[in-house]
Design a protein around this motif. Structure first.
Motif, PDB file in Angstrom:
ATOM      1  N   ALA A 119       3.289  -4.503  24.932  1.00 31.77           N
ATOM      2  CA  ALA A 119       4.691  -4.929  24.915  1.00 31.77           C
ATOM      3  C   ALA A 119       5.385  -4.456  23.645  1.00 31.77           C
ATOM      4  O   ALA A 119       6.614  -4.352  23.613  1.00 31.77           O
ATOM      5  CB  ALA A 119       4.780  -6.445  25.036  1.00 31.77           C
ATOM      6  N   TRP A 140       9.315  -9.069  29.554  1.00 34.81           N
ATOM      7  CA  TRP A 140       7.965  -9.512  29.870  1.00 34.81           C
ATOM      8  C   TRP A 140       8.001 -10.965  30.308  1.00 34.81           C
ATOM      9  O   TRP A 140       8.736 -11.778  29.748  1.00 34.81           O
ATOM     10  CB  TRP A 140       7.054  -9.337  28.656  1.00 34.81           C
ATOM     11  CG  TRP A 140       6.743  -7.893  28.395  1.00 34.81           C
ATOM     12  CD1 TRP A 140       7.514  -6.994  27.714  1.00 34.81           C
ATOM     13  CD2 TRP A 140       5.596  -7.183  28.847  1.00 34.81           C
ATOM     14  NE1 TRP A 140       6.919  -5.755  27.714  1.00 34.81           N
ATOM     15  CE2 TRP A 140       5.735  -5.840  28.399  1.00 34.81           C
ATOM     16  CE3 TRP A 140       4.454  -7.530  29.575  1.00 34.81           C
ATOM     17  CZ2 TRP A 140       4.774  -4.869  28.663  1.00 34.81           C
ATOM     18  CZ3 TRP A 140       3.506  -6.556  29.837  1.00 34.81           C
ATOM     19  CH2 TRP A 140       3.660  -5.246  29.377  1.00 34.81           C
ATOM     20  N   LYS A 164       5.649  -7.008  33.356  1.00 36.25           N
ATOM     21  CA  LYS A 164       6.890  -6.413  32.865  1.00 36.25           C
ATOM     22  C   LYS A 164       7.843  -6.172  34.018  1.00 36.25           C
ATOM     23  O   LYS A 164       7.542  -5.418  34.943  1.00 36.25           O
ATOM     24  CB  LYS A 164       6.607  -5.092  32.139  1.00 36.25           C
ATOM     25  CG  LYS A 164       7.821  -4.519  31.414  1.00 36.25           C
ATOM     26  CD  LYS A 164       7.450  -3.237  30.667  1.00 36.25           C
ATOM     27  CE  LYS A 164       8.609  -2.720  29.841  1.00 36.25           C
ATOM     28  NZ  LYS A 164       8.250  -1.470  29.123  1.00 36.25           N
TER      29      LYS A 164
END
Length: 278
Positions: A145, A190, A234
């Protein structure tokens, strides 16, 4: 600037002379390519008319853009070449190469809650939206991320929402500049659900142009097939077609748990992103 003695001299209107020979334009270009854009714009261009002329030519700035790591799509370069306002084109090229235009960077402030709920307009449902400094009941936010901390927003049993408005002109993107560059718009976030409670999360992004408004919606639920509670996923979308004269982007996240449990068992979200990609 008059002549000066020494092996390297600067002559008025003629650039730099070495041993009586003026450095060719191509050589000056190569030197200037390694000079920071701020210095080129604020001081170097004022040294003499010759340097000023070199540093106001679009050819040099197209090369400088490439030198700074930006690759203009052919269609974008063509729009710049066809643009009648040459001063505008110069400002755009300088803005890209100097980092004055916020390209390839997240336009969302406080995307994961590191600053609590600052920068967001929040509507609380159930026991309200909170921020956790480390996600409780889920895996850690994955390294892929690319987030600097483990902060995340957490919703409750009633619908919770957070909204942020990006006024493009205030960050250097007036509608005409966006129309010329036409960068892709990358939207992502996310999301995860606790191991012991299902939840859902929605993203709604409104893109307001001069004559029309477009909405982009993304939905996530831990009850969908192949989703594992406690894992992070995601949500993302990249837009290349959006309203002309884009002037405002509104990013909204809405979430809740699916069991109506008191407390904060709803969807966890982090890394809200709106990015102009060039």
């Amino acid at each position: 600037m008059g002549n000066t003695s020494g092996s390297g001299t600067t002559t008025e209107g003629n650039g730099i002379e070495i041993c009586g020979n003026t450095l060719p334009q191509e050589v000056m270009y190569k030197i200037f390519l390694y000079v920071p854009v701020k210095d080129l714009v604020t001081s170097v261009t004022r040294v003499c008319p010759y340097w000023h002329n070199l540093l106001t030519e679009h050819h040099f700035w197209f090369t400088k853009v490439l030198r700074e790591g930006f690759r203009l799509p052919a269609a974008t370069k063509q729009r710049l070449l066809e643009e009648a306002d040459e001063a505008q084109v110069l400002r755009i090229l300088q803005g890209i190469s100097g980092g004055y235009l916020p390209l390839n960077t997240n336009l969302i402030c406080n995307p994961s809650g590191r600053e609590k709920l600052n920068h967001w307009k929040v509507k609380h449902g159930g026991d309200g939206m909170i921020v956790e400094d480390h996600p409780v009941g889920t895996d850690p936010i994955p390294a892929e991320a690319g987030l600097p901390t483990q902060h995340c927003f957490v919703t409750s049993y009633g619908i919770c929402s957070r909204l942020q408005v990006i006024n493009l002109e205030s960050i250097g993107f007036d509608p005409h500049v966006v129309d010329i560059l036409k960068p892709a718009i990358h939207i992502s976030e996310w999301v995860s659900a606790r191991w012991d409670c299902h939840s859902r999360s929605n993203i709604v992004v409104s893109l307001e142009g001069l004559e029309s408004i477009q909405q982009v919606k993304m939905h996530w639920s831990s009850q969908e097939e192949n989703v594992i509670n406690s894992h992070w996923y995601k949500m993302e979308r990249t837009l290349v077609d959006y309203p002309k004269g884009l002037k405002r982007i509104t990013y909204t996240n809405v979430g809740k748990d699916s069991a109506f449990w008191a407390g904060h068992y709803g969807a966890k979200t982090a890394g809200s992103t709106v990015k102009f990609v060039l």
